[in-house]
Write a protein that holds these residues in place. Structure first.
Motif, short mmCIF file in Angstrom:
data_model
loop_
_atom_site.label_atom_id
_atom_site.label_comp_id
_atom_site.label_asym_id
_atom_site.label_seq_id
_atom_site.Cartn_x
_atom_site.Cartn_y
_atom_site.Cartn_z
N GLU A 78 0.84 -1.20 0.00
CA GLU A 78 0.00 0.00 0.00
C GLU A 78 0.88 1.25 0.00
OE1 GLU A 78 -2.45 0.12 3.46
OE2 GLU A 78 -2.87 2.26 3.17
N PRO A 89 0.95 -2.94 -8.10
CA PRO A 89 1.13 -4.19 -7.38
C PRO A 89 -0.20 -4.90 -7.11
CG PRO A 89 1.33 -2.31 -5.89
CD PRO A 89 0.82 -1.79 -7.19
N ASP A 90 -0.18 -6.23 -7.11
CA ASP A 90 -1.36 -6.96 -6.66
C ASP A 90 -0.93 -8.14 -5.84
OD1 ASP A 90 -1.42 -9.58 -8.31
OD2 ASP A 90 -1.03 -8.00 -9.79
N ILE A 91 -1.82 -8.57 -4.94
CA ILE A 91 -1.47 -9.65 -4.02
C ILE A 91 -2.65 -10.59 -3.85
CG2 ILE A 91 -2.04 -8.14 -2.07
CD1 ILE A 91 0.13 -9.74 -0.50
N SER A 92 -2.37 -11.89 -3.84
CA SER A 92 -3.41 -12.90 -3.63
C SER A 92 -3.09 -13.70 -2.39
CB SER A 92 -3.50 -13.86 -4.81
OG SER A 92 -3.59 -13.15 -6.01
N PHE A 103 1.44 -20.97 -8.59
CA PHE A 103 1.79 -19.71 -9.24
C PHE A 103 3.28 -19.41 -9.27
CE2 PHE A 103 -2.52 -19.06 -7.41
CZ PHE A 103 -3.20 -19.09 -8.61
N ASP B 171 -8.88 1.77 -24.88
CA ASP B 171 -7.96 2.82 -25.31
C ASP B 171 -8.78 3.92 -25.99
OD1 ASP B 171 -6.03 4.38 -26.27
OD2 ASP B 171 -4.92 2.82 -27.33
N PRO B 352 -7.72 -0.07 -1.39
CA PRO B 352 -7.72 -0.75 -0.10
C PRO B 352 -6.57 -0.26 0.77
CG PRO B 352 -7.94 -2.33 -1.86
CD PRO B 352 -7.66 -1.02 -2.50
N SER B 353 -6.74 -0.40 2.07
CA SER B 353 -5.73 0.07 2.99
C SER B 353 -5.71 -0.82 4.23
CB SER B 353 -6.02 1.51 3.40
OG SER B 353 -5.21 1.88 4.48
N ARG B 354 -4.60 -0.77 4.99
CA ARG B 354 -4.55 -1.55 6.22
C ARG B 354 -5.31 -0.85 7.33
NH1 ARG B 354 0.35 0.60 5.36
NH2 ARG B 354 1.27 2.05 6.86
N GLU B 358 -9.51 4.16 6.21
CA GLU B 358 -9.03 4.62 4.91
C GLU B 358 -9.28 3.60 3.80
OE1 GLU B 358 -4.94 5.69 5.28
OE2 GLU B 358 -5.38 7.19 6.80
N GLY B 520 -6.61 -17.42 -10.38
CA GLY B 520 -5.53 -16.62 -9.85
C GLY B 520 -5.80 -15.13 -9.82
N ALA B 521 -7.07 -14.75 -9.74
CA ALA B 521 -7.38 -13.32 -9.62
C ALA B 521 -6.81 -12.80 -8.31
CB ALA B 521 -8.89 -13.10 -9.65
N ALA B 522 -6.34 -11.57 -8.32
CA ALA B 522 -5.70 -11.02 -7.13
C ALA B 522 -6.73 -10.79 -6.04
CB ALA B 522 -5.00 -9.71 -7.47
N THR B 523 -6.27 -10.93 -4.78
CA THR B 523 -7.13 -10.62 -3.66
C THR B 523 -7.26 -9.12 -3.51
OG1 THR B 523 -6.20 -12.56 -2.61
CG2 THR B 523 -7.46 -11.07 -1.22
N THR B 524 -6.12 -8.43 -3.61
CA THR B 524 -6.10 -6.99 -3.42
C THR B 524 -5.26 -6.36 -4.52
OG1 THR B 524 -6.28 -7.20 -1.03
CG2 THR B 524 -5.42 -5.14 -1.87
N VAL B 525 -5.80 -5.36 -5.18
CA VAL B 525 -5.00 -4.54 -6.08
C VAL B 525 -5.15 -3.10 -5.61
CG1 VAL B 525 -5.17 -6.03 -8.09
CG2 VAL B 525 -6.89 -4.32 -7.71
N PHE B 526 -4.17 -2.29 -5.95
CA PHE B 526 -4.20 -0.91 -5.46
C PHE B 526 -4.53 0.07 -6.57
CE2 PHE B 526 -1.68 -3.40 -2.58
CZ PHE B 526 -2.20 -3.03 -1.37
N ARG B 527 -4.61 -0.43 -7.81
CA ARG B 527 -4.98 0.45 -8.92
C ARG B 527 -6.07 -0.22 -9.74
NH1 ARG B 527 -1.32 3.63 -7.56
NH2 ARG B 527 0.87 3.10 -7.49
N SER B 534 -4.88 -6.55 -17.83
CA SER B 534 -4.21 -6.29 -16.56
C SER B 534 -4.90 -7.09 -15.46
CB SER B 534 -4.21 -4.79 -16.24
OG SER B 534 -5.51 -4.31 -16.20
N ARG B 535 -4.12 -7.34 -14.41
CA ARG B 535 -4.67 -8.13 -13.31
C ARG B 535 -5.63 -7.27 -12.51
NH1 ARG B 535 -2.03 -12.69 -11.77
NH2 ARG B 535 -2.26 -12.16 -9.59
#
Lengths: 342, 588
Positions: A78, A89-92, A103, B171, B352-354, B358, B520-527, B534-535
């Motif tokens: 973050e 970045p992404d995380i699973s 993976f 695009d 997402p944030s810790r 936020e 394999g989709a990401a749990t958390t992405v920030f963008r 893109s993932r």
């Protein structure tokens, strides 16, 4: 209509006025153009302020692995994502083993988090696919054994007693463990066998005796906590973070490995008193990924952050690394980066 | 014999007990699930909006400034003394009943956590009564106009946001070229062909459009200079929408009205877009929202003014806005403690944030919306194609007929395959074999499309099968070809049913987690994802992860806000589809 009537008077034809309008429009539009060179859209860089060194880094970082390391890694990500707007970045959260076999060792992720060291069969798989990696210590966790806060009869257990409760042929009632305990059935809540916590618990406490299958197995700490909170004679174990964030909900037991009972805390785990249940957490960057500058920079940032008490202990609930460990890790990492980029 | 005769005297009696018991059992069965879900949703809403911390004064203020005027509007529109009496009795009696019952339960049985009688009244009495009155009111002239306007405002905002979201992954430069070179000439040619009834121009439209699209893809890397994004959206979306609105109005109420309806929203949107760009807001989205809200609203208002009935209804949005403002002012002046909802604008626009306060869902919302849009298109095309083929083109007998039946049975069985298995299929086929990438949006969309395909096919088949054969025979008798019959008779008749099936299936797809984990989709992405490759993360993935976080604020507040967001988007999606369906029903 009016303008066409006035044409004679002013001497401006409709064609001329159209041309003038078009020219003005083209000029106006020219102010709002973008080049078609890169694929990016023009509106993304709203600030464009002068920190040039940050702006250069860009690209994706894919991370999978342990659900125990997940909160720590995503907290670091973050901050890194905030500092470097170009990095994506992404995380699973896949579990340590799931991340390696599905993976990381197939070359699809840049890092794999693990709450235990990589295992031989995973090493083989990685070698088969030509994936090289380096092992970094992320933090220290204290596996916490919890009981219901109403359970006044027990404050600590020895490692032998713990093994009696969790081995493959377990004690059925509490008084089998220690005579003064009540004659009540033990209800067990623990980590599922895909979890690194499960592997570590076997290694540290049970050894060859193996883990009982007579328990409620889950990947979610929440479920363990709710199970234990629901019954006075229940017992469970999970990573320290959950207990750290909810200290009033459950009672953590002291663990006696021969030198008297020690309760889990950031201090006891850090000093090494809380044995044998304090364990290192790992992350494994792949060497080929470290060749990319933004991944290498993220790995450096991560190792830097492992001593950050506010983040590691305060926000997540793990034990930060010591300066000494950090220096060692950084040296290992720099070697690997050099190997990758050199 | 004697006893038989005795029983046969008169008509005899049949016990009605069994019938009555059955009736109540079936009533219980139908209520059970609804009540359970209702209680859960009440708690989720209480958590998401932090209603547990809303003071009674706060609730009362908004009840008086917002709810009561709205109810008044509905009653005025319904104009029925019976309804008014019933509403007053329900609201008043409900108040007493809920307060008494709630207090009694708390005193005698057990305290009810995180609820008070005011909230119970809100959910058990006020909300259902409001919904009922809104329904009754919307059937009146005034209410119809009011709700129509409100719907266009809300719908315009929603569609503007959705289109803005979709353009995050497209695009804009390719779109600009495709629109200018392909779509615009094709549509122009088609309109010209219709105007002069020249079928040659109409036939030429499609190939020319395709040619333009292909050219756009090639020219994307060749053309050195493009207009800025804002100009692109202005040219490709805002201007055509405004023009379409103006054309609609021009035919009915003259040129001046048309110019106003087309021009004013266009000017406002353009100004808004440039101002937003200056203020650092996402300018294209602001432009899209303004123009997609403004033009339909303008068209609607112009129509209502022409008809001249129920003009008062146009005040409904103003009434509600005034209620919100008045409530906020009173709360501010009174100093009443207001709740601090988890579901606030920053939740919808932040990553997402810790830190629970936020944490935001923005990247996951974008991910879900993009995937669902692709799934909708893919599964609709594949589902309708398959079902038309199975119902209209395959023979019913002979070896081919047997093959068709085998196909049918297998499609039906596919609907029962667990979603995890589809996830594995997606991982093996799309991610690895076809190389679309692990955890990318396009892999996810294809996987989810396959997952809901059986449901779409079966429901579309049912809809096509229920089109009476007489209609087909009639069309045949007119000399229509099978293609003409399918296009002009069968599909329009079956469309409402097909849409219903697709709506239900999409609802399932948006909530799926298991196949996403498998691919394999990401749990958390920030963008937010910026291309189809893109993932991404989807809302259910992120919500599930938060539910496992140790901090209680995550498990209750943040998760609840996520659930409500997911539900709102689902309802919005279904609402759009239902509108489309109703339109199709009216059309046929």
């Amino acid at each position: 209509m009016a303008s066409s009537h006035d044409t004679d008077a002013t001497g401006i034809t409709r064609r001329q006025s159209l041309a003038a309008l078009g020219g003005a429009g083209a000029l106006a539009l020219a102010g709002c153009t973008q080049s078609g060179g890169d694929g990016g859209s023009g509106d993304g860089s709203d600030g464009g302020s002068g920190d040039g060194s940050d702006g250069e880094l860009s690209g994706p970082i894919n991370i999978a692995g342990s659900s125990t390391v997940f909160p720590l890694m995503s907290a670091v990500m973050e901050d890194f994502a905030e500092m470097h707007p170009g990095v994506d970045p992404d995380i699973s959260s896949t579990g340590s083993g799931g991340g390696f076999s599905n993976f990381f060792c197939t070359g699809d992720t840049d890092f794999n988090n693990a709450s235990r060291p990589i295992q031989p069969e995973e090493e083989e798989l990685c070698a088969e696919n030509g994936v090289e990696y380096v092992e970094l210590i992320a933090a220290t966790d204290a596996v916490t054994v919890v009981v219901n806060p109403e359970a006044d009869f027990v404050d600590s257990l020895t490692t032998e007693e713990l093994a009696q409760i969790w081995r493959s042929d377990p004690a059925q009632t509490w008084d089998e463990v220690r005579d003064e305990f009540p004659n009540e059935e033990i209800e067990r809540f623990g980590a599922a066998d895909t979890s690194g916590t499960y592997d570590y618990f076997i290694e540290a406490i049970l050894g060859e005796e193996g883990h009982t299958s007579d328990y409620q197995a889950t990947e979610q700490d929440n479920t363990i906590a709710q199970g234990v909170a629901g019954s006075e004679y229940a017992i469970g174990y999970f990573g320290f973070a959950y207990y750290f964030q909810n200290p009033d909900q459950l009672k953590a037991l002291g663990i006696d490995s021969g030198d008297g009972p020690v309760e889990p805390s950031l201090e006891t785990a850090s000093s090494g008193e809380y044995t044998p249940l304090s364990r290192p957490l790992f992350t494994y960057p792949s060497i080929s990924s470290l060749a990319e500058e933004h991944v290498a920079e993220f790995a450096r940032y991560f190792v830097e952050q492992t001593t950050n008490e506010d983040l590691v202990a305060g926000d997540v609930g793990y034990v930060p690394a010591t300066e000494e460990t950090q220096e060692e890790q950084m040296a290992t990492l720099e070697d690997a980066i050099e190997q990758a980029q050199g | 014999m004697a006893t038989d005769n005795a029983a046969a005297d008169g008509f005899g009696e049949v016990s009605r007990v069994r019938g009555i018991v059955f009736e109540y059992l079936s009533f219980g069965a139908s209520v059970f699930g609804l009540v359970a879900l209702g209680v859960l949703l009440v708690y989720v809403a209480v958590d998401a909006f932090d209603l547990a911390n809303a003071s009674p004064e706060w609730l009362l203020t908004y009840f008086l400034t917002l709810v009561v005027p709205f109810l008044g509007f509905c009653l005025y529109s319904a104009d029925d003394p019976d309804v008014t009496r019933r509403a007053v009795v329900a609201l008043g009696g409900g108040l007493v009943a809920v307060a008494a019952l709630f207090t009694a339960v708390e005193a005698l049985v057990a305290p009810i956590p995180r609820l008070n009688w005011q909230l119970a009244y809100l959910f058990v009495v006020a909300a259902p009564v409001t919904a009922y009155l809104a329904y009754v009111g919307s059937r009146g002239r005034v209410g119809g106009v009011g709700f129509g306007l409100l719907g266009r405002l809300i719908g315009g905002v929603a569609i503007g946001l959705a289109v803005g979201t979709l353009f995050l992954v497209l695009d804009p430069l390719v779109w600009f070229l495709a629109y200018t070179l392909g779509i615009l000439p094709a549509v122009g040619l088609y309109a010209l062909g219709r105007g002069r009834s020249s079928s040659r121009a109409q036939t030429a439209a499609a190939p020319i459009g395709l040619l333009g699209l292909v050219a756009a893809v090639f020219l994307r890397d060749v053309v050195p200079v493009f207009p800025s994004d804002l100009i692109i959206y202005l040219w490709t979306i805002a201007v055509p929408v405004a023009a379409a609105g103006a054309v609609l109005v021009a035919g009915r109420s003259g040129r001046t009205a048309a110019a106003v309806v087309g021009g004013v929203p266009l000017a406002v949107a353009t100004a808004g877009g440039f101002l937003a760009a200056g203020a650092g807001l996402p300018a294209p989205t602001v432009l899209l929202v303004l123009v997609l809200t403004g033009v339909p609203t303008g068209v609607y208002v112009s129509r209502v003014v022409d008809v001249g009935e129920g003009l008062v209804g146009l005040g409904l949005p103003l009434l509600l806005a005034a209620g919100v403002v008045a409530g906020a002012l009173i709360v501010e002046a009174w100093g009443v403690p207001a709740p601090d909802p988890w579901l606030d604008p920053s939740y919808l626009t932040e990553a997402p944030s810790r830190t629970p306060t936020e944490a935001g869902l923005y990247p996951a919302i974008v991910g879900s919306v993009i995937i669902i849009a692709m799934v909708a298109v893919l599964s609709f095309a594949l589902g309708v194609g398959t079902s038309v083929f199975l119902e209209e083109y395959t023979p019913e007998s002979g070896p081919l007929g047997t093959l068709t039946r085998i196909l049918q049975v297998n499609v039906a069985n596919l609907a029962a395959v667990p979603s995890v298995v589809y996830g594995l299929l997606g991982l093996g086929l799309f991610a690895n074999l076809l190389g679309l990438g692990i955890g990318t949006a396009v892999t996810a969309a294809l996987t989810l499309s396959l997952l809901i395909l059986p449901i779409t096919i079966i429901s579309a088949q049912e809809a096509i099968r229920s089109v009476p054969d007489d209609l087909r025979r009639g069309s045949d008798a007119m000399g229509a070809t099978r293609w003409q019959t399918t296009k002009n008779v069968v599909l329009p008749e079956a469309m409402p049913g097909i849409l219903t099936g697709t709506i239900l299936a999409l609802g399932r797809a948006i909530g799926e987690t298991a196949p996403l984990i498998m691919i394999g989709a990401a749990t958390t992405v920030f963008r937010a994802p910026d291309s189809l490759f893109s993932r991404f993360s989807a809302m259910p993935m992120q919500i599930y992860t938060w539910a496992g976080f140790p901090q209680a604020d995550f498990r209750y507040g943040v998760v609840a806000a996520g659930v409500i967001t997911l539900l709102i988007i689902l309802v919005g999606m279904n609402g759009t589809a239902i509108l489309l369906r109703n339109r199709a029903e009216r059309g046929s």
